[in-house]
Design a protein around this motif. Sequence first.
Motif, mmCIF file in Angstrom:
data_model
loop_
_atom_site.group_PDB
_atom_site.id
_atom_site.type_symbol
_atom_site.label_atom_id
_atom_site.label_comp_id
_atom_site.label_asym_id
_atom_site.label_seq_id
_atom_site.Cartn_x
_atom_site.Cartn_y
_atom_site.Cartn_z
ATOM 1 N N MET A 1 0.692 -1.141 -0.101
ATOM 2 C CA MET A 1 -0.064 -0.032 0.042
ATOM 3 C C MET A 1 1.091 1.242 -0.149
ATOM 4 S SD MET A 1 -2.507 1.268 2.889
ATOM 5 C CE MET A 1 -4.042 0.197 2.402
ATOM 6 N N ASP A 2 0.469 2.174 -0.910
ATOM 7 C CA ASP A 2 1.317 3.355 -0.893
ATOM 8 C C ASP A 2 0.895 4.355 0.316
ATOM 9 O OD1 ASP A 2 2.202 2.438 -3.470
ATOM 10 O OD2 ASP A 2 0.514 3.344 -4.410
ATOM 11 N N LYS A 3 1.899 5.419 0.557
ATOM 12 C CA LYS A 3 1.174 6.269 1.598
ATOM 13 C C LYS A 3 0.614 7.224 0.884
ATOM 14 C CE LYS A 3 3.156 9.218 5.397
ATOM 15 N NZ LYS A 3 2.139 8.502 6.354
ATOM 16 N N ILE A 4 1.226 7.809 -0.168
ATOM 17 C CA ILE A 4 0.472 8.731 -0.930
ATOM 18 C C ILE A 4 0.693 8.751 -2.249
ATOM 19 C CG2 ILE A 4 0.489 11.440 -1.930
ATOM 20 C CD1 ILE A 4 1.838 11.972 0.758
ATOM 21 N N ALA A 5 -0.505 8.571 -3.334
ATOM 22 C CA ALA A 5 -0.817 8.193 -4.495
ATOM 23 C C ALA A 5 -1.158 9.393 -5.185
ATOM 24 C CB ALA A 5 -1.615 7.062 -4.704
ATOM 25 N N VAL A 6 -0.283 9.851 -6.109
ATOM 26 C CA VAL A 6 -0.849 10.851 -6.939
ATOM 27 C C VAL A 6 -1.359 10.535 -8.251
ATOM 28 C CG1 VAL A 6 0.164 12.889 -8.399
ATOM 29 C CG2 VAL A 6 1.010 12.099 -6.105
ATOM 30 N N GLU A 75 -4.170 1.224 -3.820
ATOM 31 C CA GLU A 75 -4.433 1.230 -2.446
ATOM 32 C C GLU A 75 -3.341 2.379 -1.834
ATOM 33 O OE1 GLU A 75 -6.810 -0.568 -0.997
ATOM 34 O OE2 GLU A 75 -7.422 -1.437 -2.925
ATOM 35 N N ALA A 76 -4.078 3.101 -1.098
ATOM 36 C CA ALA A 76 -3.039 4.365 -0.393
ATOM 37 C C ALA A 76 -3.517 4.596 0.708
ATOM 38 C CB ALA A 76 -2.996 5.326 -1.525
ATOM 39 N N ASP A 77 -3.050 5.597 1.641
ATOM 40 C CA ASP A 77 -3.471 6.182 2.785
ATOM 41 C C ASP A 77 -3.772 7.669 2.469
ATOM 42 O OD1 ASP A 77 -2.776 3.924 4.309
ATOM 43 O OD2 ASP A 77 -0.693 5.006 4.732
ATOM 44 N N CYS A 78 -3.367 7.888 1.345
ATOM 45 C CA CYS A 78 -4.074 9.546 0.708
ATOM 46 C C CYS A 78 -3.941 9.392 -0.666
ATOM 47 C CB CYS A 78 -3.184 10.411 1.248
ATOM 48 S SG CYS A 78 -3.491 12.026 0.600
ATOM 49 N N TYR A 79 -4.912 9.818 -1.387
ATOM 50 C CA TYR A 79 -4.868 9.863 -2.733
ATOM 51 C C TYR A 79 -4.880 11.321 -3.230
ATOM 52 C CZ TYR A 79 -6.466 5.211 -2.537
ATOM 53 O OH TYR A 79 -6.819 3.658 -1.903
ATOM 54 N N SER A 158 -9.224 10.716 1.310
ATOM 55 C CA SER A 158 -9.126 9.540 2.074
ATOM 56 C C SER A 158 -9.626 8.229 1.829
ATOM 57 C CB SER A 158 -9.890 9.754 3.587
ATOM 58 O OG SER A 158 -11.320 9.463 3.173
ATOM 59 N N PRO A 159 -8.902 7.032 2.114
ATOM 60 C CA PRO A 159 -9.134 5.749 1.625
ATOM 61 C C PRO A 159 -10.640 5.596 1.825
ATOM 62 C CG PRO A 159 -7.214 5.554 3.163
ATOM 63 C CD PRO A 159 -7.660 7.146 3.147
ATOM 64 N N MET A 160 -11.326 5.908 2.934
ATOM 65 C CA MET A 160 -12.879 5.744 3.233
ATOM 66 C C MET A 160 -13.557 6.507 1.995
ATOM 67 S SD MET A 160 -15.065 4.859 5.277
ATOM 68 C CE MET A 160 -14.162 4.246 6.626
ATOM 69 N N PHE A 161 -13.278 7.685 1.495
ATOM 70 C CA PHE A 161 -14.012 8.292 0.616
ATOM 71 C C PHE A 161 -13.732 7.488 -0.690
ATOM 72 C CE2 PHE A 161 -14.634 10.772 -3.313
ATOM 73 C CZ PHE A 161 -15.735 11.598 -2.915
ATOM 74 N N VAL A 162 -12.530 7.279 -1.098
ATOM 75 C CA VAL A 162 -12.365 6.353 -2.318
ATOM 76 C C VAL A 162 -12.947 4.850 -2.395
ATOM 77 C CG1 VAL A 162 -10.691 5.253 -3.615
ATOM 78 C CG2 VAL A 162 -10.249 7.558 -2.836
ATOM 79 N N LYS A 163 -13.030 4.456 -1.141
ATOM 80 C CA LYS A 163 -13.414 2.918 -1.317
ATOM 81 C C LYS A 163 -14.953 2.999 -1.151
ATOM 82 C CE LYS A 163 -9.534 1.386 -2.104
ATOM 83 N NZ LYS A 163 -9.261 0.985 -3.746
ATOM 84 N N THR A 164 -15.682 3.942 -0.706
ATOM 85 C CA THR A 164 -17.219 4.086 -0.517
ATOM 86 C C THR A 164 -18.056 5.029 -1.717
ATOM 87 O OG1 THR A 164 -17.099 6.015 0.871
ATOM 88 C CG2 THR A 164 -16.939 3.756 1.894
#
Length: 317
Positions: A1-6, A75-79, A158-164
Motif C-alpha cells: 500500500m502506498d502512503k500517498i498516491a498521485v 491502495e493508499a493512505d492518501c490519494y 481519504s481511503p474511506m472516501f475512495v472505497k465508498t
Amino acid sequence: MDKIAVLIPCYNEGMTISKVISDYKHVLPSACIYVYDNNSTDKTGEIAHDAGAIVRREYRQGKGNVIRSMFRDIEADCYLMIDGDDTYPAENAREMCQLILEGKADMVIGDRLSSTYFEENKRLFHNFGNDIVRKFINILWHPKNPVRDVMTGYRAFSPMFVKTFPILSQGFEIETEMTIHALDKNLMLENIPVKYRDRPTGSVSKLNTYTDGAKVIMTIFNMYRHYKPMRFFGALSLAFLIAAVVLFLPVLLEFIRTGLVPRFPTFIASGFFMLTGLLLFACSLVLDTNATNSRKDFEIQMNIIRMMLKNDQETSK
C-alpha cells in the motif's frame, strides 16, 4: 500500500505531463505517481513513463471511467488527484495531503475560484458555468462549510472516501458527483485556496463548454432527485396542489352562489391536479424512506470498510 498516491488522468497531455510529474515528484518525493492514459494519440503514456510515472491504460473514454479504474486499482493512505495539463501548481499538494493523513478531512478541494481562476481562465463561459454550478450546489445542499469550487480537478481523498464512492458518471461530471456525494454522506470536506494558471499555448481543453456543462447541470438535477426525494417531489406536489386549489375555488364559489357548476373543464382540471399532487406526495414518502434506508446501509458499509482499512494498516506495520 502506498502512503500517498498521485493520480493523473490524461488524454492527449503530452505537452505538459512530463513537467507535471517532475513538479509533484519534487514536492512529494515519497509519493507514487500514477498516470492513466485514456486513449491518447500524442504519446502521453510514453512520455509519462520516461518521466518516472507508473503508467496504466484505460480504454473506456471519459474522465469518470478513468477515475473509476484508479479508485478500484490503487491502495493508499492518501490519494491526490490532479490534471495533467499543468494548470495546478504543486505548492499546495503537501498541505492537502497532510489534512487527509491527519484524519481532518475525507476530501480536500483545491479551490481555484477564490484565487486566480477568473483572471487566468480565458474561456468566459467556463467562469460563468463554474459560478452557477457552485451556487446551485450550495443552495440545494446548504452545507455548513460552503463548497467554493465544484469543478476543480485538484483534490485529495481519504481511503474511506475512495472505497465508498459509487462512481456513475463517465465524463467531466465526475467532480460534481464527488462533491455531492461528500455533502450527502456527511463526509469531512475542506477547501484550500490554490493558484490556477491557464493552459500553455498549444494545449487544448477537452471539456466542451455547452455539452459537458449541460451534463453537469443534469447530474445535479438527478442527484438531488435521488438523494433528496422528499424535497424534490414534495415541491412538485405542493405546486400541483396549489394549482388545484386556485382552479377549484372559483368553481366552488360559483356553486355556492348559484348551485350550478358551469365550468366543468376547470373542475376536471382541478381534480386532475389534486390527484397528481397527492400521488407525488405519496411517491415522495416512499422514496424518502428508501433514501433513508440507503443512508443507513452506507453507514454500516463505512464501519465495515473502516475496520478493514485499520486491519490492513496494522498488517502493513
